[in-house]
Design a protein around this motif. Structure first.
Motif, PDB file in Angstrom:
ATOM      1  N   PRO A   1       8.680   4.422   1.172  1.00 26.51           N
ATOM      2  CA  PRO A   1       8.312   3.012   1.027  1.00 26.51           C
ATOM      3  C   PRO A   1       9.397   2.041   1.478  1.00 26.51           C
ATOM      4  N   VAL A   2      10.655   2.364   1.253  1.00 20.76           N
ATOM      5  CA  VAL A   2      11.729   1.431   1.599  1.00 20.76           C
ATOM      6  C   VAL A   2      12.257   1.687   3.006  1.00 20.76           C
ATOM      7  N   HIS A   3      12.717   2.898   3.277  1.00 23.31           N
ATOM      8  CA  HIS A   3      13.479   3.126   4.504  1.00 23.31           C
ATOM      9  C   HIS A   3      12.615   3.457   5.719  1.00 23.31           C
ATOM     10  N   ILE A   4      11.713   4.393   5.592  1.00 25.63           N
ATOM     11  CA  ILE A   4      10.850   4.699   6.742  1.00 25.63           C
ATOM     12  C   ILE A   4       9.996   3.479   7.079  1.00 25.63           C
TER      13      ILE A   4
ATOM     14  N   PRO B   1       0.809  -1.228   0.000  1.00 27.44           N
ATOM     15  CA  PRO B   1       0.000   0.000   0.000  1.00 27.44           C
ATOM     16  C   PRO B   1       0.839   1.273   0.000  1.00 27.44           C
ATOM     17  N   ILE B   2       1.898   1.312   0.824  1.00 24.91           N
ATOM     18  CA  ILE B   2       2.710   2.527   0.908  1.00 24.91           C
ATOM     19  C   ILE B   2       3.429   2.786  -0.420  1.00 24.91           C
ATOM     20  N   ALA B   3       3.942   1.730  -1.049  1.00 23.72           N
ATOM     21  CA  ALA B   3       4.584   1.896  -2.354  1.00 23.72           C
ATOM     22  C   ALA B   3       3.590   2.371  -3.401  1.00 23.72           C
TER      23      ALA B   3
ATOM     24  N   VAL C   1      14.933   6.798  10.845  1.00 23.82           N
ATOM     25  CA  VAL C   1      15.297   8.204  11.054  1.00 23.82           C
ATOM     26  C   VAL C   1      15.956   8.786   9.805  1.00 23.82           C
ATOM     27  N   GLY C   2      16.877   8.029   9.194  1.00 29.04           N
ATOM     28  CA  GLY C   2      17.572   8.528   8.006  1.00 29.04           C
ATOM     29  C   GLY C   2      16.634   8.794   6.848  1.00 29.04           C
ATOM     30  N   GLY C   3      15.646   7.907   6.654  1.00 31.94           N
ATOM     31  CA  GLY C   3      14.677   8.121   5.584  1.00 31.94           C
ATOM     32  C   GLY C   3      13.836   9.356   5.806  1.00 31.94           C
ATOM     33  N   ALA C   4      13.461   9.608   7.073  1.00 28.97           N
ATOM     34  CA  ALA C   4      12.660  10.793   7.387  1.00 28.97           C
ATOM     35  C   ALA C   4      13.467  12.074   7.175  1.00 28.97           C
TER      36      ALA C   4
ATOM     37  N   ASP D   1       9.234  11.597  -3.723  1.00 28.44           N
ATOM     38  CA  ASP D   1      10.086  10.508  -3.233  1.00 28.44           C
ATOM     39  C   ASP D   1      10.716   9.852  -4.444  1.00 28.44           C
ATOM     40  N   TYR D   2      11.980  10.128  -4.650  1.00 28.17           N
ATOM     41  CA  TYR D   2      12.653   9.690  -5.868  1.00 28.17           C
ATOM     42  C   TYR D   2      12.850   8.179  -5.916  1.00 28.17           C
TER      43      TYR D   2
END
Length: 498
Positions: free
Chosen positions: A192-195, A167-169, A350-353, A186-187
């Motif tokens: 979808p992947v990190h967060i 769903p998020i993707a 955290v890094g994705g955000a 979101d490039y």
């Protein structure tokens, strides 16, 4: 016999019949070569994460994390074929861009029609995006390190990719996805992947509970990596594969793809140095290898949502800021009392955000438009005076965190109440080690190797007959002298031909 390819490719269904239509004419072959190569580069990241996790773990759990990476390739590949691709990238969606239909169930009609990225066909895009689902899956299961049962992990992974990741993707990358329509940028997968994987791992670790550690009874267990070499090798695979992860997300071989590769490399380099310097002053004034590797991964995560949108100079800032934020976020597990042993939440959640917010600040229309005719226009971020973009990014972050955390928790709590899907190893199994308790194979202890099937050979193992006569007396005398110590030692010298 020559083919009579007189048909015209269509934009629906399979794109036409290969018996009378050359479906390749609708696409630039160079674009297809690059996206296909990029997909293969992303695949190598999955065992790379396995090596990274294995190196960070203790010896008695090291093989199980390598196992998890190959298992993820199998489970997620099947899920993606079964219905994953359709749920994310169906050409029609349900619920105003909430989830895709099942029009591509079992890869039905996935062939030559244009995908969500019109520069490549569905079959190629399905291959490329399937690798992203694999990476997300292996990142998420890192939250279960050293204490999860493996069969329930496989079931959970299949369900989690279906009801959390897909769903998020779809929201983010499907042309009809509601976050895409809303205006969030979101490039290549910050959300979808990190967060998603970072928060999924955090909830997995929380519900499993803290690892058993007789020393750290009150705080979080902390162990030295058993193999820094594996950590470095895993990081090498990740850094290398990330050029496909970000470069391929352009969907073509235009300048934008190579621009994003340069930004990716620079952000990783700056973040690696930043993390190493922070650790130097925080922990014993040592130039740590694990610090370099952790920083590089943090920088790669941070630049992921931004690489195809931001100027190259902004990647330096993104790398530095992400490294600082993720470095201090590692300490959050002590405040939250959640044993996230692989620091998946700190690095990826955290890094994705951070990367997503920085995308809202530094996104530039001219970088996006370097894709030429293939570009989809954006308003940019703060440097284009589009100040609402950060608000869009924050809204996307909040929705992604809420969905991934709540749905992951519900799924795990339900599974743990089903007897044969109990999530955690028993205490004695955990003490023995996941490798021994669940796999029966080992990374290092060669004397305890378990072979699941009988060893078949052309020449049977020959066990010498007991000595007789004079030879028997000689053997007895040697044993009394200590030159032949035990029967087991003697048998250990036997030569077995397989």
């Amino acid at each position: 016999m020559s083919l009579n390819l007189t048909g015209t490719p269509s934009t629906s269904g399979t794109g036409g019949s290969t018996l009378d239509t050359d479906l390749n004419t609708a696409y630039d072959l160079a674009n297809m070569v690059w996206v296909g190569t990029a997909g293969a580069l992303v695949w190598i990241m999955v065992p790379g994460i396995g090596l990274l996790y294995s190196g960070l773990s203790r010896k008695k759990h090291a093989l199980s994390l390598l196992w998890a990476s190959i298992m993820t390739c199998g489970v997620v590949s099947f899920q993606w074929f079964w219905w994953g691709y359709s749920l994310v990238f169906a050409h029609n969606t349900r619920g105003n861009g909430f989830i895709g239909t099942l029009e591509f169930f079992g890869f039905k009609d996935v062939l030559g029609a244009p995908s969500s990225v019109s520069t490549v066909p569905d079959i190629l895009f399905a291959f490329f995006q399937g690798m992203f689902a694999m990476v997300t899956g292996i990142l998420m299961v890192g939250g279960a390190c050293e204490r999860a049962r493996l069969m329930p992990m496989m079931v959970f992974l299949f369900l989690w990719i279906t009801i959390v990741y897909c769903p998020i993707a779809c929201w983010t990358w499907n042309a009809e996805g509601w976050l895409a329509v809303f205006g969030a940028l979101d490039y290549a997968g910050g959300g979808p992947v990190h967060i998603t994987s970072g928060h999924g791992a955090l909830i997995y670790a929380m519900i499993l509970g803290k690892r058993n550690d007789p020393v750290a009874k009150s705080g979080m267990p902390k162990y030295k990596p058993h193999s820094v070499t594996s950590v470095v090798l895993g990081t090498v695979f990740l850094w290398f594969g990330w050029f496909g992860f970000n470069g391929g997300s352009a969907g073509n071989a235009t300048i934008r793809a190579w621009y994003s590769c340069v930004s990716t490399n620079l952000a990783a380099a700056c973040a690696a140095l930043t993390w190493m310097f922070i650790d130097y002053f925080r922990f014993g004034r040592k130039w740590t290898t694990v610090g370099l590797c952790s920083g590089a991964i943090a920088g790669l995560v941070g630049i992921t949502p931004a690489a195809g949108f931001v100027p190259v100079w902004a990647s330096v800032i993104i790398g530095i800021v992400t490294a600082v934020g993720c470095n201090f976020a590692v300490d959050l597990k002590n405040l939250l009392h959640i044993d996230d042993g692989m620091d998946v939440y700190a690095l990826h959640g955290v890094g994705g955000a951070i990367g997503s917010v920085m995308t809202g600040i530094f996104a530039a229309d001219y970088v996006n438009d370097s894709a030429g005719a293939a570009a989809v226009a954006i308003d940019g971020g703060w440097i284009n005076h589009h100040y609402k973009q950060v608000g869009y990014q924050l809204a996307a972050i909040c929705c992604t965190v809420a969905w991934s955390s709540v749905v992951t928790a519900i799924l795990l709590l339900i599974m743990d109440r089903i007897p044969f899907l109990r999530l955690r190893l028993r205490p004695e199994e955990e003490e023995l080690g996941t490798d021994s308790a669940q796999i029966g194979e080992f990374t290092y202890e060669e004397d305890a190797v378990y072979i699941p099937e009988p060893v078949r050979s052309k020449v049977s193992a020959q066990v010498p007959e007991p000595p007789t006569g004079i030879d028997d007396k000689i053997a007895q005398n040697a044993a009394s002298d200590g030159s032949i110590s035990t029967e087991n030692e003697a048998r250990g010298k036997e030569k077995v031909t397989i």
